[in-house]
Write a protein that holds these residues in place. Structure first.
Motif, PDB file in Angstrom:
ATOM      1  N   LEU A 197      40.898  14.391   0.558  1.00 18.46           N
ATOM      2  CA  LEU A 197      39.836  13.561   1.129  1.00 18.46           C
ATOM      3  C   LEU A 197      38.993  12.936   0.027  1.00 18.46           C
ATOM      4  CD1 LEU A 197      38.561  15.825   4.061  1.00 18.46           C
ATOM      5  CD2 LEU A 197      40.057  13.828   4.237  1.00 18.46           C
ATOM      6  N   SER A 198      38.539  11.715   0.255  1.00 24.10           N
ATOM      7  CA  SER A 198      37.642  11.059  -0.695  1.00 24.10           C
ATOM      8  C   SER A 198      36.249  11.680  -0.597  1.00 24.10           C
ATOM      9  CB  SER A 198      37.560   9.568  -0.397  1.00 24.10           C
ATOM     10  OG  SER A 198      36.890   9.360   0.845  1.00 24.10           O
ATOM     11  N   ASP A 199      35.412  11.364  -1.544  1.00 24.85           N
ATOM     12  CA  ASP A 199      34.036  11.866  -1.497  1.00 24.85           C
ATOM     13  C   ASP A 199      33.329  11.372  -0.235  1.00 24.85           C
ATOM     14  OD1 ASP A 199      34.425  13.115  -3.911  1.00 24.85           O
ATOM     15  OD2 ASP A 199      33.414  11.564  -5.100  1.00 24.85           O
ATOM     16  N   ASP A 200      33.552  10.116   0.109  1.00 26.42           N
ATOM     17  CA  ASP A 200      32.931   9.571   1.322  1.00 26.42           C
ATOM     18  C   ASP A 200      33.426  10.298   2.567  1.00 26.42           C
ATOM     19  OD1 ASP A 200      31.520   7.771  -0.166  1.00 26.42           O
ATOM     20  OD2 ASP A 200      32.815   6.057   0.292  1.00 26.42           O
ATOM     21  N   GLU A 201      34.710  10.620   2.615  1.00 24.10           N
ATOM     22  CA  GLU A 201      35.256  11.336   3.775  1.00 24.10           C
ATOM     23  C   GLU A 201      34.707  12.749   3.859  1.00 24.10           C
ATOM     24  OE1 GLU A 201      39.567   9.013   4.086  1.00 24.10           O
ATOM     25  OE2 GLU A 201      39.317  10.747   2.752  1.00 24.10           O
ATOM     26  N   CYS A 202      34.567  13.400   2.715  1.00 26.46           N
ATOM     27  CA  CYS A 202      33.984  14.750   2.710  1.00 26.46           C
ATOM     28  C   CYS A 202      32.548  14.712   3.218  1.00 26.46           C
ATOM     29  CB  CYS A 202      34.034  15.339   1.305  1.00 26.46           C
ATOM     30  SG  CYS A 202      35.688  15.765   0.735  1.00 26.46           S
ATOM     31  N   THR A 203      31.810  13.721   2.749  1.00 28.61           N
ATOM     32  CA  THR A 203      30.424  13.579   3.193  1.00 28.61           C
ATOM     33  C   THR A 203      30.365  13.318   4.688  1.00 28.61           C
ATOM     34  OG1 THR A 203      29.730  12.726   1.044  1.00 28.61           O
ATOM     35  CG2 THR A 203      28.317  12.224   2.929  1.00 28.61           C
ATOM     36  N   ARG A 262      43.614   4.241  -0.255  1.00 23.95           N
ATOM     37  CA  ARG A 262      42.297   3.665  -0.022  1.00 23.95           C
ATOM     38  C   ARG A 262      42.288   2.897   1.287  1.00 23.95           C
ATOM     39  NH1 ARG A 262      41.033  -0.258  -3.087  1.00 23.95           N
ATOM     40  NH2 ARG A 262      38.788  -0.026  -2.880  1.00 23.95           N
ATOM     41  N   PHE A 263      41.190   3.064   2.031  1.00 16.75           N
ATOM     42  CA  PHE A 263      41.054   2.430   3.333  1.00 16.75           C
ATOM     43  C   PHE A 263      39.940   1.394   3.309  1.00 16.75           C
ATOM     44  CE2 PHE A 263      42.599   6.769   4.214  1.00 16.75           C
ATOM     45  CZ  PHE A 263      43.783   6.469   4.870  1.00 16.75           C
ATOM     46  N   ALA A 264      40.046   0.425   4.212  1.00 18.30           N
ATOM     47  CA  ALA A 264      38.994  -0.571   4.420  1.00 18.30           C
ATOM     48  C   ALA A 264      38.949  -0.889   5.907  1.00 18.30           C
ATOM     49  CB  ALA A 264      39.273  -1.831   3.597  1.00 18.30           C
ATOM     50  N   LEU A 265      37.933  -1.653   6.316  1.00 19.03           N
ATOM     51  CA  LEU A 265      37.782  -2.050   7.712  1.00 19.03           C
ATOM     52  C   LEU A 265      37.924  -3.560   7.819  1.00 19.03           C
ATOM     53  CD1 LEU A 265      34.667   0.103   8.725  1.00 19.03           C
ATOM     54  CD2 LEU A 265      37.083   0.653   9.113  1.00 19.03           C
ATOM     55  N   ASP A 266      38.596  -4.016   8.893  1.00 22.73           N
ATOM     56  CA  ASP A 266      38.680  -5.451   9.110  1.00 22.73           C
ATOM     57  C   ASP A 266      37.439  -5.931   9.861  1.00 22.73           C
ATOM     58  OD1 ASP A 266      39.033  -4.884  11.834  1.00 22.73           O
ATOM     59  OD2 ASP A 266      41.188  -5.278  11.812  1.00 22.73           O
ATOM     60  N   VAL A 267      37.429  -7.202  10.265  1.00 24.58           N
ATOM     61  CA  VAL A 267      36.240  -7.775  10.900  1.00 24.58           C
ATOM     62  C   VAL A 267      35.933  -7.123  12.242  1.00 24.58           C
ATOM     63  CG1 VAL A 267      36.451  -9.982   9.735  1.00 24.58           C
ATOM     64  CG2 VAL A 267      37.637  -9.626  11.917  1.00 24.58           C
ATOM     65  N   VAL A 278      43.482  13.754   6.597  1.00 28.10           N
ATOM     66  CA  VAL A 278      44.379  14.330   5.602  1.00 28.10           C
ATOM     67  C   VAL A 278      45.826  14.051   5.964  1.00 28.10           C
ATOM     68  CG1 VAL A 278      45.318  16.518   4.745  1.00 28.10           C
ATOM     69  CG2 VAL A 278      42.860  16.126   4.706  1.00 28.10           C
ATOM     70  N   ALA A 279      46.182  14.280   7.220  1.00 26.04           N
ATOM     71  CA  ALA A 279      47.560  14.040   7.653  1.00 26.04           C
ATOM     72  C   ALA A 279      47.933  12.563   7.497  1.00 26.04           C
ATOM     73  CB  ALA A 279      47.740  14.483   9.103  1.00 26.04           C
ATOM     74  N   LEU A 280      47.008  11.669   7.831  1.00 22.70           N
ATOM     75  CA  LEU A 280      47.258  10.239   7.669  1.00 22.70           C
ATOM     76  C   LEU A 280      47.459   9.894   6.192  1.00 22.70           C
ATOM     77  CD1 LEU A 280      47.334   7.337   8.776  1.00 22.70           C
ATOM     78  CD2 LEU A 280      44.833   7.291   8.530  1.00 22.70           C
ATOM     79  N   ARG A 281      46.586  10.408   5.340  1.00 24.08           N
ATOM     80  CA  ARG A 281      46.716  10.151   3.906  1.00 24.08           C
ATOM     81  C   ARG A 281      48.092  10.601   3.392  1.00 24.08           C
ATOM     82  NH1 ARG A 281      42.952   9.055   0.318  1.00 24.08           N
ATOM     83  NH2 ARG A 281      40.840   8.541   1.033  1.00 24.08           N
ATOM     84  N   GLU A 282      48.516  11.770   3.802  1.00 21.47           N
ATOM     85  CA  GLU A 282      49.778  12.304   3.298  1.00 21.47           C
ATOM     86  C   GLU A 282      50.964  11.472   3.762  1.00 21.47           C
ATOM     87  OE1 GLU A 282      49.705  16.362   4.526  1.00 21.47           O
ATOM     88  OE2 GLU A 282      48.354  16.984   2.890  1.00 21.47           O
ATOM     89  N   GLN A 283      50.948  11.025   5.020  1.00 22.03           N
ATOM     90  CA  GLN A 283      52.068  10.220   5.521  1.00 22.03           C
ATOM     91  C   GLN A 283      52.102   8.842   4.864  1.00 22.03           C
ATOM     92  OE1 GLN A 283      54.526  11.401   7.257  1.00 22.03           O
ATOM     93  NE2 GLN A 283      53.531  13.395   7.408  1.00 22.03           N
ATOM     94  N   LEU A 284      50.949   8.239   4.680  1.00 17.87           N
ATOM     95  CA  LEU A 284      50.910   6.945   4.007  1.00 17.87           C
ATOM     96  C   LEU A 284      51.295   7.077   2.534  1.00 17.87           C
ATOM     97  CD1 LEU A 284      47.662   5.445   5.569  1.00 17.87           C
ATOM     98  CD2 LEU A 284      50.007   4.623   5.922  1.00 17.87           C
ATOM     99  N   SER A 330      47.172  -2.667   0.335  1.00 14.79           N
ATOM    100  CA  SER A 330      48.527  -3.008   0.751  1.00 14.79           C
ATOM    101  C   SER A 330      48.528  -3.425   2.207  1.00 14.79           C
ATOM    102  CB  SER A 330      49.463  -1.798   0.567  1.00 14.79           C
ATOM    103  OG  SER A 330      50.711  -2.030   1.151  1.00 14.79           O
ATOM    104  N   ASN A 331      49.425  -4.352   2.560  1.00  8.64           N
ATOM    105  CA  ASN A 331      49.619  -4.695   3.964  1.00  8.64           C
ATOM    106  C   ASN A 331      51.014  -4.291   4.429  1.00  8.64           C
ATOM    107  OD1 ASN A 331      51.208  -6.536   2.665  1.00  8.64           O
ATOM    108  ND2 ASN A 331      50.324  -8.359   3.636  1.00  8.64           N
ATOM    109  N   ARG A 332      51.592  -3.300   3.724  1.00  8.66           N
ATOM    110  CA  ARG A 332      52.961  -2.890   4.031  1.00  8.66           C
ATOM    111  C   ARG A 332      53.056  -2.039   5.282  1.00  8.66           C
ATOM    112  NH1 ARG A 332      54.785   0.133  -1.147  1.00  8.66           N
ATOM    113  NH2 ARG A 332      56.466   0.746   0.286  1.00  8.66           N
TER     114      ARG A 332
END
Length: 231
Positions: free
Chosen positions: A38-44, A81-86, A63-69, A95-97
């Motif tokens: 988990l990232s620091d932001d996710e832990c927080t 690394r994750f981001a949010l769309d509009v 965690v499961a999502l991170r591992e599969q990706l 990545s957009n894979r």
């Protein structure tokens, strides 16, 4: 040692969609090595949940999502690394894979990933204390509400949850439909595993399909997908 072990699920959708169920262990500690990716932001974020169960649901699914990706991107899980769309829909930042979607309720979660198309999932836990009538006007087409009302009392709640998970999975696939509410989709009556959109189909849903899933006892679940490749 505690570990998070996704359970692969079969489904009747396109073969490029990988689907897993995650069973949440509410005795786990957020300090366990299993959560190290988990990232620091996710832990927080996990530690801001007031209820321990909510924190463990969020952390376990992430965690499961991170591992599969990470397996598909050939990188370390903590490097995803994750981001949010509009529409505030999560996606990969670098990545957009792959497209992905998650859902969790009670002691279970779902993850869907595809390298080809947009995906959406939803799982909900049945509650004997939940009065579906209280939110019918916000979630059901009037004809759906009338159809559920004609069922035996013991079947009404399950039918409502079927509608709920199907609509949530469908709108999560596009991200846009969420802002319009769920009443603009009509999915009942249910006749098979395939979700049939009835009446006038909104433009943003013409390219989307869905199937209900076999879920643990006391749960309802659905997976949805776009027919064409995501951008």
């Amino acid at each position: 040692m505690y570990s998070i072990d996704p359970v692969p699920l079969s489904h009747d959708g396109p073969s490029d969609i990988a689907l897993w169920r995650i069973d949440i262990d509410f005795t786990a500690s957020l300090d366990a090595p299993a959560f190290a990716s988990l990232s620091d932001d996710e832990c927080t974020r996990a530690r801001t949940f007031r209820r321990r169960e909510d924190a463990l649901r969020f952390a376990s699914i992430r965690v499961a999502l991170r591992e599969q990706l990470a397996l598909r991107l050939d990188i370390a899980a903590h490097a995803v690394r994750f981001a949010l769309d509009v529409n505030l829909r999560p996606h990969l930042a670098d990545s957009n894979r792959f497209d992905f979607n998650v859902s969790h309720a009670g002691a279970h979660g779902l993850i869907a990933i595809s390298p080809v198309r947009r995906v959406g999932v939803d799982i909900e836990q049945h509650s004997d204390r939940f009065a579906w009538h209280s939110i019918a006007a916000l979630t059901l087409d009037p004809e759906e509400a009338a159809w559920i009302g004609r069922l035996d009392a013991g079947q009404q709640s399950a039918a409502f949850y079927d509608a709920w998970v199907a609509k949530e999975a469908l709108v999560k696939t596009t991200g846009v439909g969420i802002t319009r509410g769920l009443r603009h989709l009509t999915v009942l009556p249910r006749e098979s595993k395939r979700v049939a959109l009835r009446h006038q189909i909104p433009d943003d849903m013409r390219d989307v399909a869905a199937h209900w899933l076999a879920a643990p006892d006391g749960y309802a679940a659905c997976v949805a997908w776009s027919a064409t490749a995501f951008p």
